[in-house]
Design an enzyme around this catalytic site. Sequence first.
Site, short mmCIF file in Angstrom:
data_model
loop_
_atom_site.label_atom_id
_atom_site.label_comp_id
_atom_site.label_asym_id
_atom_site.label_seq_id
_atom_site.Cartn_x
_atom_site.Cartn_y
_atom_site.Cartn_z
N ASN A 105 0.82 -1.31 0.02
CA ASN A 105 0.08 0.04 0.01
C ASN A 105 0.65 1.20 -0.19
O ASN A 105 2.19 0.81 0.22
CB ASN A 105 -1.11 0.06 1.35
CG ASN A 105 -0.13 -0.01 2.44
OD1 ASN A 105 0.85 0.34 2.78
ND2 ASN A 105 -0.69 -0.82 3.61
N GLU A 157 3.38 1.52 2.78
CA GLU A 157 4.52 0.43 2.73
C GLU A 157 5.41 0.87 1.70
O GLU A 157 6.76 0.60 1.78
CB GLU A 157 3.90 -0.74 2.60
CG GLU A 157 3.29 -1.54 3.67
CD GLU A 157 2.20 -2.64 3.35
OE1 GLU A 157 1.63 -3.31 4.25
OE2 GLU A 157 2.16 -2.94 2.29
N ASP A 211 -6.76 -8.15 1.37
CA ASP A 211 -7.01 -9.51 0.97
C ASP A 211 -7.88 -9.88 -0.10
O ASP A 211 -7.53 -10.45 -1.03
CB ASP A 211 -7.34 -10.35 2.40
CG ASP A 211 -6.70 -10.17 3.66
OD1 ASP A 211 -5.33 -10.08 3.40
OD2 ASP A 211 -6.97 -10.46 4.69
#
Length: 328
Positions: free
Chosen positions: A205, A208, A276
Amino acid sequence: MSSLAQLPLAFSRRRVLMVGDLVADHYIYGQTDRVSREAPVLIVRHESSEVKLGGGANVAANVRALSGKVTAVGVLGTDEMGRALRELFAEADIQLSAVSARDVETETKTRILAGGVSTTRQQMLRLDRGQRGPLPPRLRRALVKRVEEAAKEADAVVVSDYGAGVVGEEMREALRALAAEGMPVCVDSRYSLSAFTGVTVCKPNEPELQSLVGRPLRTEAELLEAGHEVVKRLRCQALLVTRGRHGMALFDAKGGVDLVPVHGAKDAVDVTGAGDTVIAAFSLGLAAGGGFGEAARLANVAGSLAVQKLGTATVARDELLGELRGTR
């Protein structure tokens, strides 16, 4: 969207191998109406509890909800939470290939949610349990062997690394080998993405990505520079950066970039587990024969549906098709 809507029709004929940390999301619900005399804490009277598939197990659940076949490889203890997860995998029709050992504790996140009478339950506390330190060498070798066997029947591999020890260097070497042979290997790693060199796709993301390059990304130009830099550093074929309300950015090894705007106009209700759903839909899109751009757009739509649901949720293939066709 008409051509994009054809891809999910092939999902049921594809198998995804999920490699990662199998987590028990354990919820305890209660009612509270007074403070303890022993300490300045609320007293919670237990009402109910439940266990859900979390971490990599939730990625596998999302693949299955989208009608894909899925094999999940990871570690489970022989404890109560390990048994609960095994039952949930069977109920969800997910093929489980778990390594077990008595001295391994199932990765568990226990959340206590409480509130007053007729009020929404709010999370008060989270207690984490699980493996401390690296897994024993025999378990690491057993995991690699199971992945190599399961990959023979898979159309794509998705890695869900939450830092619980399943994906060590031996496993990363095996994943690099699969990617080198042409298997799509898509990686979502919470803490160790920089170690996943040579795989097909990495999915950070925006925070990150910022951590990977070690500098703030305040503008779109800085984001683009960072994305190209990380693609080269990780030697991956594509980098999919999720950006919340700003959509996604897809970078490729040839220097291309595709900015995918957020799908829909509704505000997110709950972003829990949305990553996820995104990696599950993306890997299925590749398994079904789509390119990186098509898979990213499918994942973008699936993610927009996931954030409209409370808690850890899955998105069904019919929901995705309905949204793609504009019939929801």
